[in-house]
Structure formats: C-alpha cells, structure tokens
Design a protein around this motif. Structure first.
Motif, PDB file in Angstrom:
ATOM      1  N   GLU A 139      -4.619  37.781 118.527  1.00  0.00           N
ATOM      2  CA  GLU A 139      -5.939  37.924 119.660  1.00  0.00           C
ATOM      3  C   GLU A 139      -6.941  37.456 118.773  1.00  0.00           C
ATOM      4  O   GLU A 139      -8.228  37.172 119.193  1.00  0.00           O
ATOM      5  CB  GLU A 139      -6.292  39.337 119.739  1.00  0.00           C
ATOM      6  N   ASP A 140      -7.098  37.152 117.223  1.00  0.00           N
ATOM      7  CA  ASP A 140      -8.102  36.657 116.251  1.00  0.00           C
ATOM      8  C   ASP A 140      -7.768  35.496 115.676  1.00  0.00           C
ATOM      9  O   ASP A 140      -6.428  35.159 115.503  1.00  0.00           O
ATOM     10  CB  ASP A 140      -8.341  37.971 115.426  1.00  0.00           C
ATOM     11  N   TYR A 141      -8.580  34.951 115.234  1.00  0.00           N
ATOM     12  CA  TYR A 141      -8.552  33.755 114.294  1.00  0.00           C
ATOM     13  C   TYR A 141      -8.935  34.159 112.819  1.00  0.00           C
ATOM     14  O   TYR A 141      -9.791  34.688 112.595  1.00  0.00           O
ATOM     15  CB  TYR A 141      -9.579  32.727 114.691  1.00  0.00           C
ATOM     16  N   VAL A 142      -7.913  33.929 112.089  1.00  0.00           N
ATOM     17  CA  VAL A 142      -7.835  34.577 110.594  1.00  0.00           C
ATOM     18  C   VAL A 142      -7.587  33.587 109.695  1.00  0.00           C
ATOM     19  O   VAL A 142      -6.752  32.588 109.991  1.00  0.00           O
ATOM     20  CB  VAL A 142      -6.489  35.599 110.796  1.00  0.00           C
ATOM     21  N   ASP A 143      -8.281  33.616 108.503  1.00  0.00           N
ATOM     22  CA  ASP A 143      -7.984  32.647 107.420  1.00  0.00           C
ATOM     23  C   ASP A 143      -6.905  33.395 106.636  1.00  0.00           C
ATOM     24  O   ASP A 143      -7.164  34.442 105.721  1.00  0.00           O
ATOM     25  CB  ASP A 143      -9.206  32.542 106.517  1.00  0.00           C
ATOM     26  N   VAL A 148      -6.787  28.692 108.807  1.00  0.00           N
ATOM     27  CA  VAL A 148      -6.791  29.483 110.021  1.00  0.00           C
ATOM     28  C   VAL A 148      -5.749  29.554 110.817  1.00  0.00           C
ATOM     29  O   VAL A 148      -5.029  28.627 111.369  1.00  0.00           O
ATOM     30  CB  VAL A 148      -8.086  29.155 110.808  1.00  0.00           C
ATOM     31  N   ILE A 149      -5.101  30.983 111.173  1.00  0.00           N
ATOM     32  CA  ILE A 149      -4.336  31.147 112.171  1.00  0.00           C
ATOM     33  C   ILE A 149      -4.671  31.952 113.250  1.00  0.00           C
ATOM     34  O   ILE A 149      -5.622  32.659 112.993  1.00  0.00           O
ATOM     35  CB  ILE A 149      -2.912  31.415 111.318  1.00  0.00           C
ATOM     36  N   ARG A 150      -3.851  31.966 114.257  1.00  0.00           N
ATOM     37  CA  ARG A 150      -4.212  32.882 115.470  1.00  0.00           C
ATOM     38  C   ARG A 150      -3.358  34.170 115.159  1.00  0.00           C
ATOM     39  O   ARG A 150      -2.006  33.859 115.600  1.00  0.00           O
ATOM     40  CB  ARG A 150      -4.061  32.135 116.792  1.00  0.00           C
ATOM     41  N   ALA A 151      -3.709  35.222 114.930  1.00  0.00           N
ATOM     42  CA  ALA A 151      -2.963  36.321 114.659  1.00  0.00           C
ATOM     43  C   ALA A 151      -3.843  37.595 114.971  1.00  0.00           C
ATOM     44  O   ALA A 151      -4.988  37.739 114.882  1.00  0.00           O
ATOM     45  CB  ALA A 151      -2.508  36.226 113.281  1.00  0.00           C
ATOM     46  N   ARG A 152      -3.155  38.610 114.901  1.00  0.00           N
ATOM     47  CA  ARG A 152      -3.912  40.031 114.927  1.00  0.00           C
ATOM     48  C   ARG A 152      -3.948  40.471 113.082  1.00  0.00           C
ATOM     49  O   ARG A 152      -2.724  40.914 112.712  1.00  0.00           O
ATOM     50  CB  ARG A 152      -2.882  40.891 115.506  1.00  0.00           C
ATOM     51  N   GLY A 153      -5.133  40.267 112.797  1.00  0.00           N
ATOM     52  CA  GLY A 153      -5.289  40.344 111.327  1.00  0.00           C
ATOM     53  C   GLY A 153      -5.002  41.797 110.784  1.00  0.00           C
ATOM     54  O   GLY A 153      -4.574  41.644 109.789  1.00  0.00           O
ATOM     55  N   GLU A 154      -5.466  42.722 111.600  1.00  0.00           N
ATOM     56  CA  GLU A 154      -5.073  44.197 110.812  1.00  0.00           C
ATOM     57  C   GLU A 154      -3.454  44.170 110.741  1.00  0.00           C
ATOM     58  O   GLU A 154      -3.063  44.864 109.779  1.00  0.00           O
ATOM     59  CB  GLU A 154      -5.668  45.232 112.026  1.00  0.00           C
ATOM     60  N   LEU A 155      -2.585  43.958 111.881  1.00  0.00           N
ATOM     61  CA  LEU A 155      -1.097  44.101 111.673  1.00  0.00           C
ATOM     62  C   LEU A 155      -0.635  43.182 110.566  1.00  0.00           C
ATOM     63  O   LEU A 155       0.149  43.846 109.654  1.00  0.00           O
ATOM     64  CB  LEU A 155      -0.622  43.773 113.002  1.00  0.00           C
ATOM     65  N   PRO A 214       5.648  31.604 112.815  1.00  0.00           N
ATOM     66  CA  PRO A 214       6.155  30.515 113.477  1.00  0.00           C
ATOM     67  C   PRO A 214       4.822  29.290 113.280  1.00  0.00           C
ATOM     68  O   PRO A 214       3.728  29.925 113.187  1.00  0.00           O
ATOM     69  CB  PRO A 214       6.501  30.743 114.870  1.00  0.00           C
ATOM     70  N   PRO A 215       5.174  28.246 113.614  1.00  0.00           N
ATOM     71  CA  PRO A 215       4.181  27.039 113.743  1.00  0.00           C
ATOM     72  C   PRO A 215       3.019  27.440 114.845  1.00  0.00           C
ATOM     73  O   PRO A 215       1.971  27.077 114.814  1.00  0.00           O
ATOM     74  CB  PRO A 215       4.712  25.974 114.045  1.00  0.00           C
ATOM     75  N   ALA A 216       3.351  28.261 115.963  1.00  0.00           N
ATOM     76  CA  ALA A 216       2.503  28.507 116.999  1.00  0.00           C
ATOM     77  C   ALA A 216       1.327  29.349 116.476  1.00  0.00           C
ATOM     78  O   ALA A 216       0.051  29.467 116.657  1.00  0.00           O
ATOM     79  CB  ALA A 216       2.961  29.235 118.070  1.00  0.00           C
ATOM     80  N   ALA A 217       1.440  30.060 115.245  1.00  0.00           N
ATOM     81  CA  ALA A 217       0.397  31.117 114.751  1.00  0.00           C
ATOM     82  C   ALA A 217      -0.658  30.217 113.747  1.00  0.00           C
ATOM     83  O   ALA A 217      -1.641  30.606 113.799  1.00  0.00           O
ATOM     84  CB  ALA A 217       1.135  31.982 113.817  1.00  0.00           C
ATOM     85  N   ALA A 218      -0.108  29.091 113.319  1.00  0.00           N
ATOM     86  CA  ALA A 218      -1.071  28.073 112.565  1.00  0.00           C
ATOM     87  C   ALA A 218      -1.617  27.172 113.325  1.00  0.00           C
ATOM     88  O   ALA A 218      -0.890  26.713 114.220  1.00  0.00           O
ATOM     89  CB  ALA A 218      -0.153  27.528 111.747  1.00  0.00           C
ATOM     90  N   LEU A 219      -3.083  26.953 113.198  1.00  0.00           N
ATOM     91  CA  LEU A 219      -3.703  26.092 113.785  1.00  0.00           C
ATOM     92  C   LEU A 219      -3.557  24.627 113.086  1.00  0.00           C
ATOM     93  O   LEU A 219      -3.526  24.521 112.069  1.00  0.00           O
ATOM     94  CB  LEU A 219      -5.107  26.362 114.078  1.00  0.00           C
TER      95      LEU A 219
END
Length: 464
Positions: free
Chosen positions: A310-314, A348-355, A459-464
C-alpha cells in the motif's frame, strides 16, 4: 441421470448413427476383398486349435518336440502346418508357395498391431502364430488352404453375407446406442462426482477428493477435478492450521495464567509478600499482553493473500533503520551487525512498510539472540539482474538448527532443541507470513562455517 447426460447422449447418438452406417458399408466392401485373400490360408476353430497345439509343443518341447510332432502328424488332420523362418526356409525343408508366405506375414503383422482387447473372438486373425527357437530366431506357423481344410464358416456369420437392410440398420442402431451411452456416462459421471464433492465440502468434509474418480483423465474435466483437490487440500490445511493455532494459543496462555493464579494466591496467604506477588503479576500481565499482540498479528497475517503493498518504501532506508536498532541492542552483548548491499542509491518498492520492517526485525533479533558474544550478524541486500527479485540474507554464527527442524522453525510456537530465551516461537512465523503477504517466500539453511542463514525473497512486482 441428469439433463446433461441426455444432452450428451442425444448428440453422440445422432452422430454415431450416421457414422456407423457409413463405416458398415465400407466394411462390407472391405470384407469382400478379404475373403479372396482368406482362401489362401486355412482359418477357423479347427485350424486354430491344431495350430495352437503345434505352437504349444514348440514352446515347451523345443525343436525336438516340434520336429517329432510334425513328423508324426495324424493323417486324419491332413498335412501338418508350415513352419517358416524369416529367410523363407521351412522347418522340415518343405516347399512354401511365395504368395502363401507373403499373406501369412501380412496376417501376423496385423495381429501384432492389435491390442489385447481386439484379439478375442476373430478366428481369421489367429490363422498365423509365431515361435522363437532357442537361438532367438522367429518362425511363423500357418496352414495353407487345401481341400482337406475347406473354409470353416459355420462358426461365424460373414459380414459379407449380410444382405438384409433391416438387420444392418438394427446393428447400427444398437451399436450407436451403446457407444453414445458409454460416452455420455464418461463425461457426465465425473461432473456428478464433482457436484457431490462440492456438496460434501460445503458441509465441512474437507477430506473428500475426486482424483480417484477422475482416473488418468487429461481433459478439462480432469483438470477441474485436480483443481478441486488442490482447493480442498488448501482449505483443509488452513482449517487444520487454525485448529492447531487455537490449541497452541490455549496451551501458551495456560502457563502465564497459572502463574498469575499462584501469585494471587500467595498475595492472599502471605500479605507480607504482596509486593513481590504484585511484581510477578505485573510481569506475567506484560507477557500476556505481548503474547496476545503477537497472536493477533499472526492471525491477521494468516488470513491474508499475497497482494501489492500500500506504500512506497525505500528498502535500503528501511533496512538501515532495522540495523540501527539492532546495533543499539547488540552493543551490550558484544555482538556486531554488518549491513552490506549491492544496490547503489535508493531502491523504492511498493510494500507495507510496517509489516516488512517487522519481518526483517524479527529475523535479525532472532539471529542476535542465538549468536555468541564477539560474533557478527550479517545482513545483505541484493537484486537479481535477470528476474529483478529482491533478496535479503541474514546470517549468524550461532549453533544452527538441526536439518529436520529447518522447515518447522517458521511454524507458530515451535521451539527447537537449540532454542533459548523466553520467546513464544512466534517471531519467525510472523516474519514468514509478512513476507508471504507481499507475494514473497522465506527459507533457511545451515551455513557450512556454522550458524543459520535466513533468506527473504520479494517478487519483482514489489520493486519499481
């Protein structure tokens, strides 16, 4: 029988009815052509029985037994069968007409290509047999047609003699009805079994499987059955894991609750020790609060399916934060944490940073807890150039894990032989569920130099 059966039955019947009529007419023409060829070889029950006797004698008595049988062949049976090898030589040196030998070889070739289910009941196709001698040479046995062996047609009705159109139409009708019924049942029965299986699953019978009913089907119905088995197995595992989790939770809660009851009892019986009892009650309450929090986190993760964050995380910054906290805690225990990465700059990846932060933090804390003093815990981040998947590795210098427990360490409440400390065995389980919630995977293996190495792959889908 349902409506699907009758629809399939009607469609197959109409198709086969026309097909059988056309094929029957073709067979009549072909049979007439075969009859002219059959006059060359003797065929029928009598010839087949005599030929089988010679073949059996050759198999069990060898060349000597066969020679004795052919030499002493009963006169009332006519001439003995011809026995010819691949070169055209006859066993007793008799002359073999070339046209007879050619047709015998053709008949044997046709017979060899038939399946077992197609070989019964047709005496004509048993007019030639093959036998191998001790040297491995193959001999063909057959009777040439002679006056003594006139065609034996009383045992069967030649299709070429069928002339009544009504009889031909009746045969086609019966054949098409039988074939249509078999085919309709072939397609409708597994669908009915699938319906019964879905009904059983809806009632909670998750152990039902349809693979045995489907057999070795490789069509869409077979694939549907296997998909159902996979779905039922996953549901069964999910329900089973929930039941085991409930059992483990009740077991884990029982111990701190029992200690709370003991502390309350001591406070009542010995008022002078009330402060110590209250301190004990406070510690157990904190443990219960931590345990309930981890259980709730695990329960939330158990019900989630892999999805995009849900978030964009470095990811580099996130790992730096985890390592910084771990280094602060490791200073008092004389342990070091080393973070290396082959990724330059931001990632930067698209992930739930807290988890994701909690997953890496749980694994890193676990590595520190099992590492001896003066040791180093290594954290590495890399990115596969081909698949673009992210790979996080956390390695310690501890005692490692027995090979039989490597898969079990990610299960809730698991405590292995080398486990120490007051944890509840939920840290790695929560970490794996958090990684799986991002569509990734997590595994571990023992290092050759000693210690445990945990791998996290996103997975690659998490990485932008």
């Amino acid at each position: 029988m349902g409506r699907l059966f009758w629809k399939i039955f009607a469609g197959f019947w109409l198709t086969l009815l026309l097909t059988v009529l056309v094929v029957t007419a073709a067979l009549v023409i072909r049979e007439e052509a075969r009859r002219s060829e059959e006059s060359v070889l003797a065929a029928g029950p009598r010839s087949s029985i005599a030929l089988r006797m010679a073949w059996t004698t050759a198999r069990h008595g060898g060349e000597a037994g066969l020679r004795s049988l052919l030499t002493n062949w009963p006169e009332y049976e006519g001439d003995p069968p011809l026995v010819v090898n691949a070169a055209g030589g006859e066993f007793l040196g008799r002359e073999v007409p070339p046209e007879v030998l050619q047709i015998a070889r053709e008949r044997y070739a046709e017979w060899s290509q038939l399946r077992d289910s197609e070989r019964g009941g047709e005496w004509r196709k048993r007019s030639v047999r093959a036998w191998q001698d001790a040297a491995g040479e193959e001999w063909l046995m057959f009777f040439p047609q002679t006056a003594a062996r006139a065609p034996e047609r009383s045992a069967s009705i030649s299709i070429g003699r069928i002339e009544a159109p009504a009889l031909l139409a009746l045969a086609a009708l019966l054949a098409s009805l039988a074939v249509s019924a078999v085919l309709a049942r072939h397609f409708s029965q597994p669908i009915r079994k699938l319906q019964d299986a879905f009904l059983a699953a809806s009632k909670g019978e998750l152990g039902v499987r349809v693979a045995q009913v489907m057999g070795r089907r490789r069509d869409e119905i077979g694939e549907l059955g296997r998909e159902f088995d996979g779905m039922a197995q996953q549901l069964q595992q999910l329900v089973g894991s929930q039941q085991r989790l409930l059992h483990d939770v009740s077991h884990e809660l029982r111990s701190p609750l029992a200690r709370l009851q003991v502390a309350v009892g001591l406070a009542r019986q010995k008022p002078a020790q009330a402060e110590a009892a209250l301190a004990r009650i406070e510690r157990e309450a904190e443990r219960l609060d931590m345990l309930v929090g981890e259980i709730l986190t695990l329960a939330r993760l158990e019900g989630q399916t892999p999805q995009r964050g849900e978030d964009y995380v470095d990811i580099v910054e996130l790992l730096d934060s985890v390592v910084e906290d771990a280094r602060f805690e490791a200073e008092g225990s004389e342990r070091r944490v080393v973070f290396t990465t082959g990724v330059e700059g931001e990632l930067v990846i698209r992930a739930r940073g807290e988890l994701l932060h909690r997953a890496v933090d749980n694994v890193l804390r676990n590595a520190l807890r099992h590492s001896p003093p003066q040791s180093v815990v290594e954290l590495n981040l890399s990115r596969d150039a081909a698949s673009r998947a992210l790979h996080i590795t956390i390695a310690d210098a501890g005692p490692g894990v027995p090979e039989a427990e490597l898969a079990a360490i990610f299960e809730p409440f698991h405590r292995g032989e080398t486990t120490s400390g007051s944890g509840y065995g939920l840290g790695l389980a929560i970490a794996r569920r958090a990684v799986e919630a991002h569509g990734g995977r997590m595994w571990a293996h023992n290092r050759a130099s000693g210690g445990l190495e945990v791998h996290i792959e996103l997975p690659p889908a998490a990485a932008l």
